[in-house]
Write an enzyme that holds these catalytic residues in place. Structure first.
Site, PDB file in Angstrom:
ATOM      1  N   ASP A  36       0.846  -1.185   0.000  1.00  0.00           N
ATOM      2  CA  ASP A  36       0.000   0.000   0.000  1.00  0.00           C
ATOM      3  C   ASP A  36       0.885   1.240   0.000  1.00  0.00           C
ATOM      4  O   ASP A  36       2.057   1.170   0.384  1.00  0.00           O
ATOM      5  CB  ASP A  36      -0.902  -0.006   1.253  1.00  0.00           C
ATOM      6  CG  ASP A  36      -2.138   0.869   1.107  1.00  0.00           C
ATOM      7  OD1 ASP A  36      -1.983   2.079   0.889  1.00  0.00           O
ATOM      8  OD2 ASP A  36      -3.259   0.333   1.225  1.00  0.00           O
ATOM      9  N   CYS A  86      -6.856  -5.095  -3.963  1.00  0.00           N
ATOM     10  CA  CYS A  86      -7.889  -4.123  -3.582  1.00  0.00           C
ATOM     11  C   CYS A  86      -7.471  -2.688  -3.873  1.00  0.00           C
ATOM     12  O   CYS A  86      -8.227  -1.756  -3.578  1.00  0.00           O
ATOM     13  CB  CYS A  86      -8.219  -4.257  -2.095  1.00  0.00           C
ATOM     14  SG  CYS A  86      -8.891  -5.859  -1.624  1.00  0.00           S
ATOM     15  N   TYR A 175     -13.414   5.003 -14.545  1.00  0.00           N
ATOM     16  CA  TYR A 175     -13.606   3.975 -13.517  1.00  0.00           C
ATOM     17  C   TYR A 175     -14.316   2.753 -14.086  1.00  0.00           C
ATOM     18  O   TYR A 175     -13.869   1.613 -13.899  1.00  0.00           O
ATOM     19  CB  TYR A 175     -14.413   4.578 -12.365  1.00  0.00           C
ATOM     20  CG  TYR A 175     -14.546   3.670 -11.162  1.00  0.00           C
ATOM     21  CD1 TYR A 175     -13.443   3.378 -10.374  1.00  0.00           C
ATOM     22  CD2 TYR A 175     -15.777   3.125 -10.808  1.00  0.00           C
ATOM     23  CE1 TYR A 175     -13.554   2.551  -9.271  1.00  0.00           C
ATOM     24  CE2 TYR A 175     -15.901   2.312  -9.698  1.00  0.00           C
ATOM     25  CZ  TYR A 175     -14.787   2.021  -8.937  1.00  0.00           C
ATOM     26  OH  TYR A 175     -14.905   1.203  -7.850  1.00  0.00           O
ATOM     27  N   LYS A 179     -12.651  -0.991 -14.618  1.00  0.00           N
ATOM     28  CA  LYS A 179     -13.192  -2.135 -13.885  1.00  0.00           C
ATOM     29  C   LYS A 179     -13.766  -3.190 -14.838  1.00  0.00           C
ATOM     30  O   LYS A 179     -13.711  -4.391 -14.563  1.00  0.00           O
ATOM     31  CB  LYS A 179     -14.256  -1.664 -12.891  1.00  0.00           C
ATOM     32  CG  LYS A 179     -13.698  -0.811 -11.754  1.00  0.00           C
ATOM     33  CD  LYS A 179     -12.645  -1.550 -10.941  1.00  0.00           C
ATOM     34  CE  LYS A 179     -12.228  -0.774  -9.699  1.00  0.00           C
ATOM     35  NZ  LYS A 179     -11.238  -1.520  -8.880  1.00  0.00           N
ATOM     36  N   PHE A 208     -20.053   0.184  -0.710  1.00  0.00           N
ATOM     37  CA  PHE A 208     -19.543  -0.301   0.570  1.00  0.00           C
ATOM     38  C   PHE A 208     -19.096   0.864   1.445  1.00  0.00           C
ATOM     39  O   PHE A 208     -18.681   1.920   0.947  1.00  0.00           O
ATOM     40  CB  PHE A 208     -18.366  -1.257   0.345  1.00  0.00           C
ATOM     41  CG  PHE A 208     -18.785  -2.687   0.150  1.00  0.00           C
ATOM     42  CD1 PHE A 208     -18.593  -3.635   1.141  1.00  0.00           C
ATOM     43  CD2 PHE A 208     -19.405  -3.082  -1.023  1.00  0.00           C
ATOM     44  CE1 PHE A 208     -19.002  -4.947   0.970  1.00  0.00           C
ATOM     45  CE2 PHE A 208     -19.811  -4.386  -1.215  1.00  0.00           C
ATOM     46  CZ  PHE A 208     -19.612  -5.329  -0.212  1.00  0.00           C
ATOM     47  N   THR A 210     -16.609   2.238   2.906  1.00  0.00           N
ATOM     48  CA  THR A 210     -15.156   2.391   2.947  1.00  0.00           C
ATOM     49  C   THR A 210     -14.812   3.871   3.135  1.00  0.00           C
ATOM     50  O   THR A 210     -15.671   4.738   3.014  1.00  0.00           O
ATOM     51  CB  THR A 210     -14.533   1.903   1.631  1.00  0.00           C
ATOM     52  OG1 THR A 210     -15.021   2.715   0.552  1.00  0.00           O
ATOM     53  CG2 THR A 210     -14.911   0.451   1.363  1.00  0.00           C
TER      54      THR A 210
END
Length: 267
Positions: A36, A86, A175, A179, A208, A210
């Protein structure tokens, strides 16, 4: 494949969906290398979760940095059994703005590079590591055991797409297309890596809870929650992590994309 004593590379593992995956894997006795850019959050997780976790600062589009993360797993944990990718960003811009000026090409490319090219970069280097381990094991095995070895679940690569891959909204060109590209990687990689006993799966999450989602205005968040048929709420990162651990455990899941979205279809 058992999670206990297996080792996984988790990109974007310092927060959000990735952090939930790190916690779920270590809770079941697995080892994790967190890759990360957020060094402070990553090191905090290492301090909290202990000896089964390592952190390395990593840009998923950088081959040398991803390779360093793979080598860290090989050095400290004896090799990799898989990866969960992720890491990703959301680029929001219309093709034309209100004055009919064209979108910024660099911003579009950045989204595609991180979300799609980054996923491919991680997959290629993790797959190479697993394949080398499998080959070395086969050489060390007797001829009688080699046939058995071919049928063992040797590794799993799990990528993260989005429902935007199927239901992209206005302003999501970068995006959604990136994806959709991750979705498109799934089957060809699964077919290619079958000879090494490596499975490839993709999860397409909906909305979600997040840090990325928590940053939007409360009214917009409420509208998204209302758009989910059932359960009428944002998904919990732990629910994403539960699906990841099930995919790892279920050897017959391969070459497929699973929507995890409460039946939402973006309008």
């Amino acid at each position: 494949m058992q999670i206990e004593n297996s080792s996984f590379l988790v990109t974007g593992g310092a927060s959000g969906l990735g952090e939930a995956v790190v916690r779920a894997i270590t809770a079941q006795g697995g080892n994790v290398v967190i890759a990360d850019l957020n060094e402070a959050a990553g090191q905090a997780l290492v301090a909290e979760l202990g000896a089964k976790v390592r952190f390395t600062r990593c840009d998923v589009t950088n081959g040398d940095e991803v390779q360093a993360a793979v080598q860290l797993a090989e050095q400290d944990f004896g090799g990799l059994q898989g990866s969960i990718n992720c890491a990703g960003i959301a680029v929001v811009q219309k093709l034309l703005d209100r004055d009919n000026n064209p979108a910024d090409l660099e911003a579009f490319s950045r989204g595609v590079n991180i979300n799609l090219v980054g996923s491919f970069n991680v997959a290629r280097l993790v797959a190479a590591s697993i394949a080398r381990r499998v080959a070395a094991t086969n050489i060390a095995s007797s001829d009688a055991n080699q046939e058995t070895e071919k049928n063992l679940d040797q590794g799993v690569i799990i990528n993260t797409a989005s429902v935007a891959a199927f239901d992209g909204q206005v302003g999501q060109a970068s995006y959604a297309s990136s994806k959709a590209g991750v979705v498109g990687l799934t089957l060809p990689l699964a077919r290619e890596l079958a000879r090494h006993g490596i499975r490839v799966m993709t999860i397409a999450p909906g909305v979600f809870g997040t840090p990325m989602m928590n940053s939007i205005p409360e009214k917009a968040r409420e509208q998204l929650e209302l758009a989910v048929p059932y359960p009428k709420r944002l998904g919990a990162p732990s629910e994403f992590a539960k699906l990841v651990t099930h995919i790892i455990d279920n050897a017959y899941l391969n070459g497929e994309v699973i929507r995890l979205d409460g039946a939402i279809r973006m309008t």
